[in-house]
Design a protein around this motif. Sequence first.
Motif, PDB file in Angstrom:
ATOM      1  N   ALA A 115      -0.633  11.153   6.756  1.00 34.66           N
ATOM      2  CA  ALA A 115      -1.144  11.395   5.409  1.00 34.66           C
ATOM      3  C   ALA A 115      -1.634  12.830   5.233  1.00 34.66           C
ATOM      4  O   ALA A 115      -1.646  13.353   4.118  1.00 34.66           O
ATOM      5  CB  ALA A 115      -2.276  10.410   5.103  1.00 34.66           C
ATOM      6  N   GLY A 116      -2.035  13.492   6.332  1.00 34.56           N
ATOM      7  CA  GLY A 116      -2.572  14.836   6.206  1.00 34.56           C
ATOM      8  C   GLY A 116      -1.539  15.936   6.208  1.00 34.56           C
ATOM      9  O   GLY A 116      -1.893  17.103   6.097  1.00 34.56           O
ATOM     10  N   SER A 117      -0.265  15.582   6.368  1.00 34.61           N
ATOM     11  CA  SER A 117       0.780  16.597   6.466  1.00 34.61           C
ATOM     12  C   SER A 117       1.950  16.222   5.574  1.00 34.61           C
ATOM     13  O   SER A 117       2.649  15.237   5.838  1.00 34.61           O
ATOM     14  CB  SER A 117       1.251  16.752   7.923  1.00 34.61           C
ATOM     15  N   ALA A 118       2.177  17.014   4.537  1.00 34.74           N
ATOM     16  CA  ALA A 118       3.308  16.742   3.642  1.00 34.74           C
ATOM     17  C   ALA A 118       4.639  16.934   4.367  1.00 34.74           C
ATOM     18  O   ALA A 118       5.590  16.174   4.155  1.00 34.74           O
ATOM     19  CB  ALA A 118       3.226  17.662   2.426  1.00 34.74           C
ATOM     20  N   ALA A 119       4.727  17.939   5.239  1.00 29.65           N
ATOM     21  CA  ALA A 119       5.975  18.181   5.970  1.00 29.65           C
ATOM     22  C   ALA A 119       6.275  17.040   6.925  1.00 29.65           C
ATOM     23  O   ALA A 119       7.437  16.625   7.085  1.00 29.65           O
ATOM     24  CB  ALA A 119       5.874  19.501   6.734  1.00 29.65           C
ATOM     25  N   ASP A 120       5.250  16.500   7.581  1.00 28.07           N
ATOM     26  CA  ASP A 120       5.460  15.384   8.508  1.00 28.07           C
ATOM     27  C   ASP A 120       5.910  14.133   7.756  1.00 28.07           C
ATOM     28  O   ASP A 120       6.814  13.414   8.192  1.00 28.07           O
ATOM     29  CB  ASP A 120       4.159  15.110   9.270  1.00 28.07           C
ATOM     30  N   ARG A 121       5.301  13.862   6.601  1.00 26.50           N
ATOM     31  CA  ARG A 121       5.718  12.694   5.808  1.00 26.50           C
ATOM     32  C   ARG A 121       7.167  12.841   5.361  1.00 26.50           C
ATOM     33  O   ARG A 121       7.954  11.886   5.427  1.00 26.50           O
ATOM     34  CB  ARG A 121       4.810  12.540   4.586  1.00 26.50           C
ATOM     35  N   ALA A 122       7.526  14.041   4.894  1.00 25.89           N
ATOM     36  CA  ALA A 122       8.907  14.255   4.457  1.00 25.89           C
ATOM     37  C   ALA A 122       9.894  14.086   5.606  1.00 25.89           C
ATOM     38  O   ALA A 122      10.998  13.563   5.421  1.00 25.89           O
ATOM     39  CB  ALA A 122       9.038  15.661   3.853  1.00 25.89           C
ATOM     40  N   GLN A 123       9.484  14.503   6.815  1.00 22.22           N
ATOM     41  CA  GLN A 123      10.369  14.324   7.964  1.00 22.22           C
ATOM     42  C   GLN A 123      10.630  12.849   8.238  1.00 22.22           C
ATOM     43  O   GLN A 123      11.771  12.430   8.444  1.00 22.22           O
ATOM     44  CB  GLN A 123       9.746  14.974   9.208  1.00 22.22           C
ATOM     45  N   TRP A 124       9.580  12.044   8.224  1.00 19.47           N
ATOM     46  CA  TRP A 124       9.755  10.620   8.506  1.00 19.47           C
ATOM     47  C   TRP A 124      10.595   9.941   7.421  1.00 19.47           C
ATOM     48  O   TRP A 124      11.429   9.083   7.724  1.00 19.47           O
ATOM     49  CB  TRP A 124       8.387   9.934   8.627  1.00 19.47           C
ATOM     50  N   GLU A 125      10.376  10.318   6.184  1.00 21.00           N
ATOM     51  CA  GLU A 125      11.180   9.721   5.110  1.00 21.00           C
ATOM     52  C   GLU A 125      12.660  10.044   5.300  1.00 21.00           C
ATOM     53  O   GLU A 125      13.524   9.171   5.140  1.00 21.00           O
ATOM     54  CB  GLU A 125      10.691  10.245   3.753  1.00 21.00           C
ATOM     55  N   ALA A 126      12.967  11.296   5.670  1.00 26.60           N
ATOM     56  CA  ALA A 126      14.365  11.687   5.865  1.00 26.60           C
ATOM     57  C   ALA A 126      14.976  10.985   7.073  1.00 26.60           C
ATOM     58  O   ALA A 126      16.135  10.541   7.037  1.00 26.60           O
ATOM     59  CB  ALA A 126      14.460  13.201   6.025  1.00 26.60           C
ATOM     60  N   LEU A 127      14.204  10.869   8.162  1.00 32.08           N
ATOM     61  CA  LEU A 127      14.733  10.227   9.373  1.00 32.08           C
ATOM     62  C   LEU A 127      15.010   8.752   9.136  1.00 32.08           C
ATOM     63  O   LEU A 127      16.050   8.215   9.554  1.00 32.08           O
ATOM     64  CB  LEU A 127      13.744  10.409  10.519  1.00 32.08           C
ATOM     65  N   ILE A 128      14.092   8.061   8.476  1.00 33.71           N
ATOM     66  CA  ILE A 128      14.280   6.632   8.228  1.00 33.71           C
ATOM     67  C   ILE A 128      15.463   6.405   7.302  1.00 33.71           C
ATOM     68  O   ILE A 128      16.297   5.515   7.527  1.00 33.71           O
ATOM     69  CB  ILE A 128      12.983   6.026   7.640  1.00 33.71           C
ATOM     70  N   ALA A 129      15.576   7.232   6.249  1.00 31.62           N
ATOM     71  CA  ALA A 129      16.691   7.068   5.313  1.00 31.62           C
ATOM     72  C   ALA A 129      18.027   7.361   5.981  1.00 31.62           C
ATOM     73  O   ALA A 129      19.034   6.707   5.688  1.00 31.62           O
ATOM     74  CB  ALA A 129      16.488   7.991   4.108  1.00 31.62           C
ATOM     75  N   ALA A 130      18.065   8.344   6.881  1.00 36.11           N
ATOM     76  CA  ALA A 130      19.331   8.707   7.518  1.00 36.11           C
ATOM     77  C   ALA A 130      19.771   7.689   8.554  1.00 36.11           C
ATOM     78  O   ALA A 130      20.976   7.442   8.730  1.00 36.11           O
ATOM     79  CB  ALA A 130      19.205  10.081   8.170  1.00 36.11           C
ATOM     80  N   ALA A 131      18.804   7.094   9.270  1.00 33.80           N
ATOM     81  CA  ALA A 131      19.168   6.175  10.356  1.00 33.80           C
ATOM     82  C   ALA A 131      19.445   4.763   9.873  1.00 33.80           C
ATOM     83  O   ALA A 131      20.131   3.993  10.548  1.00 33.80           O
ATOM     84  CB  ALA A 131      18.051   6.150  11.396  1.00 33.80           C
ATOM     85  N   THR A 132      18.930   4.394   8.689  1.00 32.53           N
ATOM     86  CA  THR A 132      19.100   3.030   8.193  1.00 32.53           C
ATOM     87  C   THR A 132      20.367   2.955   7.351  1.00 32.53           C
ATOM     88  O   THR A 132      20.562   3.758   6.440  1.00 32.53           O
ATOM     89  CB  THR A 132      17.888   2.621   7.341  1.00 32.53           C
ATOM     90  N   SER A 133      21.226   1.985   7.669  1.00 34.93           N
ATOM     91  CA  SER A 133      22.467   1.823   6.912  1.00 34.93           C
ATOM     92  C   SER A 133      22.167   1.201   5.549  1.00 34.93           C
ATOM     93  O   SER A 133      21.513   0.158   5.481  1.00 34.93           O
ATOM     94  CB  SER A 133      23.434   0.921   7.686  1.00 34.93           C
ATOM     95  N   PRO A 134      22.606   1.807   4.423  1.00 32.05           N
ATOM     96  CA  PRO A 134      22.340   1.230   3.097  1.00 32.05           C
ATOM     97  C   PRO A 134      23.008  -0.142   2.954  1.00 32.05           C
ATOM     98  O   PRO A 134      24.197  -0.277   3.252  1.00 32.05           O
ATOM     99  CB  PRO A 134      22.951   2.239   2.127  1.00 32.05           C
ATOM    100  N   PRO A 135      22.293  -1.179   2.540  1.00 29.45           N
ATOM    101  CA  PRO A 135      22.888  -2.499   2.377  1.00 29.45           C
ATOM    102  C   PRO A 135      23.882  -2.536   1.223  1.00 29.45           C
ATOM    103  O   PRO A 135      23.722  -1.843   0.222  1.00 29.45           O
ATOM    104  CB  PRO A 135      21.681  -3.408   2.093  1.00 29.45           C
ATOM    105  N   GLY A 136      24.903  -3.326   1.386  1.00 24.97           N
ATOM    106  CA  GLY A 136      25.878  -3.535   0.327  1.00 24.97           C
ATOM    107  C   GLY A 136      26.866  -2.405   0.172  1.00 24.97           C
ATOM    108  O   GLY A 136      27.616  -2.395  -0.793  1.00 24.97           O
TER     109      GLY A 136
END
Length: 394
Positions: free
Chosen positions: A71-92
């Motif tokens: 929560a204290g780092s905008a860059a760290d939050r953005a990194q996790w959002e990008a990593l999770i979105a890239a590694a998870t296969s979109p359903p359908g």
Amino acid sequence: MTVTPTNPAPPAPGPTADRSGQLNAALEQVHEIATALTPDGRAELGGAQRTLDEITRRWAATARARHREAAGSAADRAQWEALIAAATSPPGQQKALRPEDIARRALRTRDLLQAIASSTPPAPPVAGIAARIQQAITDGVYVPGSVLAYRKMARDLDEQPERVRLALSDLVAAGVAEVRGPRTYVTRPAGHHERFVQYVADQIAGQISAGLYPSGTRLPAQHDLARCLATTYRTVCEIERALAADGWIHKCKGGQSPVVANPLPSTVTVAAPRGGPKTSAALRGPVPDLARVPSLARRMRAWRRCHSSPPRDTLDQHIAELQEALRYLLPRAEAAAGTTRPKATVVQRRRTWRLAHAWWLQSVIPREDTGLRVWHGTCLGNAAEDLLRAQDAG
């Protein structure tokens, strides 16, 4: 390669003591998938896809927890959002399986697992790393304008390079650092250059007030001042304009050196040279190691050019060595100048040496001001190098 769909996926994240082994097992599986896929057999590709689905499903919860903790780092939050979105296969949106698609997703999953591994406790949060860097900037470890090389800083801070890079991104967003081209620099405070110009102008005004430049004489040429003061021709012009505005010099037309005006009372104290430079005691002093002068001068110029923050003890040692060399060279240069022709050259050299004597040897720079001390050491190095070159030529 044969990727069996029944390969056991890593167990759900358990105690911290087992987390490293679980991550290593998952990374080995992902690495095998990314490097050994072949275009033959859809069953192999389907098995690899299911294995990656199972790994990301089990570790996505940990990644989302890390996202909440950042929560204290905008860059760290953005990194996790990008990593999770890239590694998870979109359903359908299942496409026909291709080896390159599976390999690409395996690499993204590997990035996610490596990020989890690097942030596993007791690793400090990115916000904590950013706070440490900001404190180092406040303490003068990184001076204004210096380069913030995240890999070197990671070694100094004993942290992961990627997390230091994220911390620098937060500092850029906060205005503490700035990006120019491919590098990150410590932001210079407003008016930093103007304060430097006024500081040098005050010192020269103090020299005029102390009688080192009598009324009606000329200052050294601008290119000589630029080297003496380890700065640029443009900055020397600004220094002269500041002196002229305060009434210390009169600017001349035609590119001639400014003429010193009648001395005015000055609040800047610059001690006059003590004793004569040609005294036998000065000429009988101990001989310093003059062979080190060129290397010390080059190092000082490199530190100033790169806005580096060398260790204070190392900087103090280099400055002391250069001052010792100047104390040895100055009296001998003055003694040799008495026999040099033409006369105008002698006058010009003595002006420069008076500036060196009053400024480089008797100026006291606060030890906490690393940037100003590096500049002072550069002035010392240039002076010692010039005098050594003149001595060798004579």
